[in-house]
Design a protein around this motif. Structure first.
Motif, PDB file in Angstrom:
ATOM      1  N   ARG A  36      44.555  37.369  32.200  1.00 44.04           N
ATOM      2  CA  ARG A  36      44.412  36.903  33.617  1.00 44.04           C
ATOM      3  C   ARG A  36      45.470  36.524  34.029  1.00 44.04           C
ATOM      4  NH1 ARG A  36      39.847  32.768  34.275  1.00 44.04           N
ATOM      5  NH2 ARG A  36      38.443  34.676  34.145  1.00 44.04           N
ATOM      6  N   ARG A  37      45.970  37.222  35.244  1.00 46.57           N
ATOM      7  CA  ARG A  37      47.263  37.006  35.651  1.00 46.57           C
ATOM      8  C   ARG A  37      47.111  36.983  37.228  1.00 46.57           C
ATOM      9  NH1 ARG A  37      51.700  40.732  32.635  1.00 46.57           N
ATOM     10  NH2 ARG A  37      51.743  39.561  30.697  1.00 46.57           N
ATOM     11  N   TYR A  38      47.640  35.909  37.793  1.00 50.14           N
ATOM     12  CA  TYR A  38      47.628  35.578  39.424  1.00 50.14           C
ATOM     13  C   TYR A  38      48.134  36.692  40.376  1.00 50.14           C
ATOM     14  CZ  TYR A  38      45.037  31.742  37.536  1.00 50.14           C
ATOM     15  OH  TYR A  38      44.113  30.772  36.607  1.00 50.14           O
ATOM     16  N   LYS A  39      49.354  36.725  39.818  1.00 46.92           N
ATOM     17  CA  LYS A  39      50.205  37.871  40.730  1.00 46.92           C
ATOM     18  C   LYS A  39      50.013  39.191  40.516  1.00 46.92           C
ATOM     19  CE  LYS A  39      53.735  34.450  41.304  1.00 46.92           C
ATOM     20  NZ  LYS A  39      55.279  34.225  41.086  1.00 46.92           N
ATOM     21  N   LYS A  40      49.632  39.495  39.230  1.00 47.31           N
ATOM     22  CA  LYS A  40      49.361  40.979  39.103  1.00 47.31           C
ATOM     23  C   LYS A  40      47.988  41.573  38.772  1.00 47.31           C
ATOM     24  CE  LYS A  40      53.961  41.618  36.141  1.00 47.31           C
ATOM     25  NZ  LYS A  40      54.306  41.816  34.902  1.00 47.31           N
ATOM     26  N   GLY A  41      47.326  40.626  38.868  1.00 45.99           N
ATOM     27  CA  GLY A  41      45.706  40.825  38.727  1.00 45.99           C
ATOM     28  C   GLY A  41      45.203  40.851  37.193  1.00 45.99           C
ATOM     29  N   SER A  42      44.164  40.628  36.998  1.00 48.19           N
ATOM     30  CA  SER A  42      43.547  40.593  35.535  1.00 48.19           C
ATOM     31  C   SER A  42      43.620  41.975  35.026  1.00 48.19           C
ATOM     32  CB  SER A  42      42.063  39.891  35.493  1.00 48.19           C
ATOM     33  OG  SER A  42      42.140  38.688  36.031  1.00 48.19           O
TER      34      SER A  42
END
Length: 152
Positions: free
Chosen positions: A90-96
């Motif tokens: 789960r990455r906030y900037k790159k998307g999950s």
């Protein structure tokens, strides 16, 4: 090759699938196989060297390159994957994303003292069983336990 895990239906519509290659770096000491684990740069969890496919390299070539960059390993990587595992980021900037990782065995010939990520990661040899208990990914742990059964 991989046991299908059910994703949360809410997540399934919002994540992308990314293919990666990983190297299971190993050696045999006194008749016992050992695998080399490295820490992640962020949380310090134990993993195996892996990364996104590199343009111009085969998947096993990518695994070898990642082993060099992340662990300072030189050796021989087999051209065929022996297993796969899934992990979710789960990455906030790159998307999950869900990562489908093909794992290639790599016989370690040498370990360099300095390599591209030597100041960012730790590396350590583990027995297969101990390695399975140290990794955070249930799929990777299962893969390591299944490899262990081949040697008993």
């Amino acid at each position: 090759m991989i046991e299908q895990r059910q994703l949360n239906l809410h997540q399934a519509g919002t994540v992308r699938v990314v293919r990666q290659s990983a190297a299971l770096c190993y050696r045999v000491q006194r008749g016992t196989p050992q695998v080399l684990l490295i820490t992640t740069r962020g949380s310090g969890r134990w993993i195996i060297p892996k990364g996104n496919l590199i343009e111009g390299l085969s998947p096993s070539g990518t695994a070898s390159q990642e082993a060099w960059e992340e662990a300072g390993v030189t050796g021989t990587c087999t051209p065929n994957a022996f297993g796969q595992f899934l992990h979710y980021k789960r990455r906030y900037k790159k998307g999950s994303a869900v990562y489908l990782v093909d794992v290639y065995p790599l016989v370690v010939k040498s370990l360099a003292a300095r390599y591209p990520e030597w100041q960012e990661r730790k590396r350590r040899w583990f027995s297969l069983g101990h390695a399975a208990s140290r990794v955070n990914s249930p799929d990777l742990a299962s893969l390591l336990r299944n490899v262990e059964h081949l040697y008993h």
